[in-house]
Design an enzyme around this catalytic site. Structure first.
Site, mmCIF file in Angstrom:
data_model
loop_
_atom_site.group_PDB
_atom_site.id
_atom_site.type_symbol
_atom_site.label_atom_id
_atom_site.label_comp_id
_atom_site.label_asym_id
_atom_site.label_seq_id
_atom_site.Cartn_x
_atom_site.Cartn_y
_atom_site.Cartn_z
ATOM 1 C CE LYS A 36 7.207 24.977 31.054
ATOM 2 N NZ LYS A 36 8.236 25.008 30.010
ATOM 3 N NE ARG A 73 11.733 15.531 27.487
ATOM 4 C CZ ARG A 73 11.935 16.848 27.638
ATOM 5 N NH1 ARG A 73 10.938 17.658 27.967
ATOM 6 N NH2 ARG A 73 13.140 17.360 27.477
ATOM 7 N NE ARG A 125 14.191 30.885 25.174
ATOM 8 C CZ ARG A 125 13.664 29.916 25.911
ATOM 9 N NH1 ARG A 125 12.353 29.775 25.951
ATOM 10 N NH2 ARG A 125 14.425 29.110 26.589
ATOM 11 C CG ASP A 127 13.144 25.864 34.104
ATOM 12 O OD1 ASP A 127 13.859 26.590 33.394
ATOM 13 O OD2 ASP A 127 12.538 24.869 33.666
HETATM 14 C C1 S3P Z 1 13.356 21.850 29.442
HETATM 15 C C2 S3P Z 1 14.682 22.075 29.603
HETATM 16 C C3 S3P Z 1 15.248 23.302 30.171
HETATM 17 C C4 S3P Z 1 14.202 24.121 30.929
HETATM 18 C C5 S3P Z 1 12.911 24.217 30.204
HETATM 19 C C6 S3P Z 1 12.337 22.828 29.905
HETATM 20 C C7 S3P Z 1 12.896 20.594 28.809
HETATM 21 O O1 S3P Z 1 15.777 24.110 29.133
HETATM 22 O O2 S3P Z 1 14.704 25.418 31.185
HETATM 23 O O3 S3P Z 1 11.951 24.938 30.965
HETATM 24 O O4 S3P Z 1 11.705 20.277 28.909
HETATM 25 O O5 S3P Z 1 13.736 19.909 28.217
HETATM 26 P P1 S3P Z 1 17.288 23.868 28.620
HETATM 27 O O6 S3P Z 1 17.422 22.442 28.383
HETATM 28 O O7 S3P Z 1 17.442 24.653 27.362
HETATM 29 O O8 S3P Z 1 18.148 24.386 29.727
#
Ligand code: S3P
Length: 432
Positions: free
Chosen positions: A20, A25, A120, A315
């Site tokens: 994901k 990106r 959030r 996660d």
């Molecule tokens: C992600 C970073 C994480 C993760 C999210 C995806 C990303 O969040 O929990 O599912 O793609 O950069 P945080 O960077 O806010 O911890």
């Protein structure tokens, strides 16, 4: 969705979708690069679709051909003012990364999201961008966000909260800002943005200094597109890895899984618990490490995990908690404050749902204590998920051991792993 107890083990080689984080990106970075990018194995889930729609709304030429996404990028300042607000659904990654990227464009934009995303925190990304003179208005530090795009000032920015989303948002602002910006990360988090930007020719240099990382970016360099093969998602794999570990007579092989060392905390934790996991055929896809993961049923013991590992597996705590529930001794997972601001308050929901499944669990400050049960007396067989995909999938795996469990609002699973149910049932799961 109802997850029933299984009789036989978990066996086979399920297909895990594209990662994901890397999929987001793979749309964002080619959209601001020059040239054509073909993205293979991009995750086809709601979150990623929202990022894709956002860039179409920003005027980027994006099409699907067979299973590939073709992105024709025209450069750092080629995006167009969107005609309406950009809706990002449930996706925190899209919200934080786009806030950074759009704050340095020469037009205004508004970002909105669903009920969960609108609760959030966004101050965490607005504050560092404001240090670069970004002009962003929020609704009490939440979405909707109104971005008044303009030239930003290069700065040295400290990332105070361990978050790859904040770091990546700031990096995406800095690459379109004249001069040199230095971004200091005190807690190393996933580095997919840095890896992809470097491959696309950005002037981005990373220096590690003990637990600190200094990212130096010389802005305004045009990026050159290249094709991307998205590796498969370790976070999605973790549900099946734990299912195979905790169920007898199980053996699975997961292919082409990303094992970037800033993401592999779950493998380290499960191995520490005695999980029989082997990483075979290690290789690189676009500078991201991948391998095939083989897992066999194992007797797990509990473990005590320090806060430092949390950012390498943020996660994965919902599914790790399920593994800990079937270990032979108690576990303590420390320093989980960030779990409270995910798609739901995950710390609260893990604790609540474990208790309902007859597992002794408690939260002390930001630490989670799990004491595996001997008999798993179900107090309530309905699992509250607050529309959180990872809580839903983790407790579906719990259902295989103690079910039937009714997983509420399980449609949230589409945000990250739309094929979860069919892939799980193909290898021995029993979900309807
Ligand atoms: C992600 C970073 C994480 C993760 C999210 C995806 C990303 O969040 O929990 O599912 O793609 O950069 P945080 O960077 O806010 O911890």
């Amino acid at each position: 969705m109802i997850s029933e107890k299984i009789n036989l083990g978990i066996n086979g080689s399920p297909e895990i979708p594209g990662d994901k984080s890397i999929s987001h990106r793979s749309i964002i970075i080619p959209s601001i690069s020059k040239g054509i990018c073909e993205v293979s194995n991009c995750l086809d889930s709601d979150d990623v679709k929202n990022t894709l729609k956002a860039f179409v709304a920003l005027g980027v030429d994006i099409n699907k051909k067979n299973d590939k996404i073709i992105i024709k990028g025209k450069g750092l300042n080629s995006l167009k003012e969107p005609r309406s607000d950009i809706y990002l659904g449930n996706s925190g990654t899209s919200a934080r990364l786009l806030t950074g990227l759009l704050s340095s464009q020469n037009f205004n934009s508004v970002l909105t999201g669903d009920e969960s995303l609108s609760k959030r925190p966004m101050k965490r990304i607005v504050d560092p961008l404001s240090e670069m003179n970004a002009k962003i208005l929020t609704n009490n530090n939440k979405l909707p966000i109104q971005i008044n795009g303009q030239k930003l000032t290069n700065r040295d920015i400290e990332i105070k909260i361990p978050s790859a989303q904040i770091k990546s948002g700031v990096i995406l602002a800095a690459i379109n800002t004249k001069g040199i910006s230095r971004i200091v990360e005190h807690n190393i988090t996933r580095d997919h943005t840095e890896i992809m930007l470097r491959a696309f020719g950005a002037d981005i240099f990373v220096k590690k200094d003990n637990s600190k990382k200094i990212i130096t970016i010389k802005g305004k360099k045009e990026l050159k597109s290249q094709n991307i093969e998205v590796p498969c998602d370790l976070s999605s794999s973790a549900f099946f890895i734990v299912a195979a570990l905790i169920n007898q007579n199980s053996h699975i092989v997961l292919r082409n899984i990303n094992i970037n060392p800033t993401r592999d905390g779950i493998l380290r934790a499960l191995k520490k618990m005695g999980g029989r996991i082997s990483l075979n055929n290690k290789r690189f896809y676009n500078n991201e490490q991948v391998c095939d993961i083989e897992v066999e049923s194992s007797e797990l013991k509990g473990c005590d995990l320090e806060p430092d590992i949390a950012k390498l597996m943020i996660d994965e705590y919902p599914i790790l908690s399920i593994a800990a529930s079937f270990a032979t001794s108690p576990s303590i997972f420390r320093g989980l404050s960030e779990l409270k601001v995910k798609e739901s308050d995950r710390l609260k929901l893990i604790d609540l749902n474990l208790k309902n499944c007859g597992v002794e669990s408690k939260i002390v400050d930001d630490d989670l204590f799990i004491n595996p049960s001997k008999n798993y007396l179900i107090k309530r067989n309905t699992i509250q998920t607050d529309f959180d995909h990872r809580i839903a999938m983790a407790f579906a795996i719990m259902g295989s051991k103690v079910g039937p469990l009714q997983i509420e609002d399980s449609e949230s699973i589409k945000t990250s792993f739309p094929t979860f149910k069919s892939e799980y049932n193909n290898i021995g799961g029993n979900i309807c």
